[in-house]
Design a protein around this motif. Structure first.
Motif, PDB file in Angstrom:
ATOM      1  N   PRO A 139       9.025  11.279 -12.951  1.00 57.40           N
ATOM      2  CA  PRO A 139       9.371  10.371 -13.870  1.00 57.40           C
ATOM      3  C   PRO A 139       8.881   9.298 -15.447  1.00 57.40           C
ATOM      4  N   ALA A 140      10.206   8.684 -15.556  1.00 61.44           N
ATOM      5  CA  ALA A 140       9.773   8.305 -17.001  1.00 61.44           C
ATOM      6  C   ALA A 140       8.965   6.572 -16.596  1.00 61.44           C
ATOM      7  N   ILE A 141       8.186   6.054 -17.429  1.00 61.10           N
ATOM      8  CA  ILE A 141       7.573   5.252 -17.032  1.00 61.10           C
ATOM      9  C   ILE A 141       8.657   4.092 -17.172  1.00 61.10           C
ATOM     10  N   SER A 142       9.598   4.299 -18.192  1.00 54.70           N
ATOM     11  CA  SER A 142      10.213   3.411 -18.638  1.00 54.70           C
ATOM     12  C   SER A 142      11.550   2.782 -17.495  1.00 54.70           C
ATOM     13  N   HIS A 193       0.885  -1.025   0.027  1.00 52.03           N
ATOM     14  CA  HIS A 193      -0.076   0.009   0.136  1.00 52.03           C
ATOM     15  C   HIS A 193       1.315   0.896  -0.242  1.00 52.03           C
ATOM     16  N   TYR A 194       0.571   1.813  -0.308  1.00 54.43           N
ATOM     17  CA  TYR A 194       1.042   3.622  -0.535  1.00 54.43           C
ATOM     18  C   TYR A 194       0.265   5.026  -0.458  1.00 54.43           C
ATOM     19  N   GLN A 195       0.217   5.553   0.820  1.00 51.93           N
ATOM     20  CA  GLN A 195      -0.256   6.436   0.978  1.00 51.93           C
ATOM     21  C   GLN A 195       0.072   7.824  -0.029  1.00 51.93           C
ATOM     22  N   SER A 196      -0.591   8.151  -0.976  1.00 50.35           N
ATOM     23  CA  SER A 196      -0.570   9.333  -1.770  1.00 50.35           C
ATOM     24  C   SER A 196      -1.452  10.702  -0.948  1.00 50.35           C
ATOM     25  N   PRO A 197      -1.289  11.706  -2.204  1.00 55.32           N
ATOM     26  CA  PRO A 197      -1.865  12.607  -2.087  1.00 55.32           C
ATOM     27  C   PRO A 197      -3.483  12.561  -2.109  1.00 55.32           C
ATOM     28  N   LEU A 198      -3.689  11.431  -2.803  1.00 54.20           N
ATOM     29  CA  LEU A 198      -5.337  11.246  -3.686  1.00 54.20           C
ATOM     30  C   LEU A 198      -5.833  10.073  -2.061  1.00 54.20           C
ATOM     31  N   GLY A 199      -4.987   9.837  -1.908  1.00 58.92           N
ATOM     32  CA  GLY A 199      -5.605   8.537  -1.104  1.00 58.92           C
ATOM     33  C   GLY A 199      -4.918   6.830  -0.989  1.00 58.92           C
ATOM     34  N   PRO A 200      -5.469   6.800   0.149  1.00 51.57           N
ATOM     35  CA  PRO A 200      -4.503   5.055  -0.143  1.00 51.57           C
ATOM     36  C   PRO A 200      -4.932   4.774  -1.373  1.00 51.57           C
ATOM     37  N   TRP A 216       8.471   5.601  -7.222  1.00 49.01           N
ATOM     38  CA  TRP A 216       8.456   6.003  -8.492  1.00 49.01           C
ATOM     39  C   TRP A 216       7.125   7.823  -7.805  1.00 49.01           C
ATOM     40  N   LEU A 217       6.044   7.148  -7.352  1.00 50.31           N
ATOM     41  CA  LEU A 217       4.655   7.336  -6.766  1.00 50.31           C
ATOM     42  C   LEU A 217       5.807   8.702  -6.186  1.00 50.31           C
ATOM     43  N   ASP A 218       6.526   8.041  -5.277  1.00 48.63           N
ATOM     44  CA  ASP A 218       7.083   9.631  -4.300  1.00 48.63           C
ATOM     45  C   ASP A 218       7.823  10.758  -5.693  1.00 48.63           C
ATOM     46  N   ARG A 219       8.591  10.160  -6.548  1.00 47.09           N
ATOM     47  CA  ARG A 219       9.280  11.623  -7.447  1.00 47.09           C
ATOM     48  C   ARG A 219       8.136  12.349  -7.842  1.00 47.09           C
ATOM     49  N   ILE A 222       0.592   5.631 -13.585  1.00 50.95           N
ATOM     50  CA  ILE A 222       1.471   5.644 -13.978  1.00 50.95           C
ATOM     51  C   ILE A 222       1.552   5.446 -15.560  1.00 50.95           C
ATOM     52  N   ILE A 223       0.605   4.918 -15.695  1.00 42.47           N
ATOM     53  CA  ILE A 223      -0.004   4.405 -17.347  1.00 42.47           C
ATOM     54  C   ILE A 223      -0.992   5.715 -17.084  1.00 42.47           C
ATOM     55  N   PRO A 224      -0.531   6.910 -17.882  1.00 43.78           N
ATOM     56  CA  PRO A 224      -1.022   8.018 -18.075  1.00 43.78           C
ATOM     57  C   PRO A 224      -2.971   8.260 -17.906  1.00 43.78           C
ATOM     58  N   CYS A 225      -3.982   6.981 -17.897  1.00 46.67           N
ATOM     59  CA  CYS A 225      -5.059   7.305 -18.530  1.00 46.67           C
ATOM     60  C   CYS A 225      -5.403   8.806 -18.204  1.00 46.67           C
TER      61      CYS A 225
END
Length: 176
Positions: free
Chosen positions: A67-70, A6-13, A57-60, A133-136
């Motif tokens: 950050p590059a998707i690759s 799990h990752y706590q993002s600015p958008l929520g978990p 990656w998400l932190d950056r 990460i895959i920017p839909c």
């Protein structure tokens, strides 16, 4: 067997999932199609290198980086058609948007067809299992409306604002 963390993002978990070597999913809590491709065999494993790299990656990203998707080994689970659409999503630069219709044109060209349904593309975009990460979130309606985001339109708007998309275009962000 899939492994999650799990990752706590600015958008929520967020829940992240990997197969041991590749990232297969990033979902927002309550997201439509949440982890629907994982099946029953999952185990929490915070120290799995691909999941640690994905959290970094998400932190950056959330710190304002690009950050590059690759940088990440991605292996989204889906049909060949959906994977082809997701590959096109990966080509959309930070701070830019495209439409379902534009992606449909690209898909038609790549498949040597005269045309492609924007609705078919929309279905594939909506089932993207690796959110952010895959920017839909960079795909909008032909009139600039924020349509169809499995993570919720308010999160789509936050992500686009975070990336500087739509700057100076007050008529954009027409939420449906």
């Amino acid at each position: 067997m899939y492994f999650t963390t799990h990752y706590q993002s600015p958008l929520g978990p967020l829940m992240l999932a990997g197969d041991g070597d590749h990232l297969v999913g990033v979902w927002m809590e309550g997201q439509k199609y949440f982890a629907d491709n994982l099946g029953e065999e999952t185990a929490e494993k915070d120290n799995l290198p691909v999941l640690k790299d994905s959290r970094n990656w998400l932190d950056r990203y959330f710190a304002g980086g690009k950050p590059a998707i690759s940088d990440l080994p991605l292996a989204p689970i889906g049909s060949d058609f959906r994977k082809a659409v997701w590959n096109i999503l990966c080509e959309i630069p930070y701070g830019e948007i495209t439409t379902y219709g534009e992606i449909a044109k690209k898909m038609a060209a790549r498949m040597n067809k005269k045309s492609m349904s924007a609705q078919a593309v929309g279905g594939a975009v909506g089932h993207n299992p690796i959110s952010i990460i895959i920017p839909c979130h960079r795909v909008v309606g032909s009139d600039g409306s924020l349509t169809g985001y499995a993570g919720g339109l308010s999160n789509k708007k936050k992500l686009l604002e975070h990336e500087g998309a739509y700057m100076g275009k007050p008529s954009a962000f027409k939420e449906e």
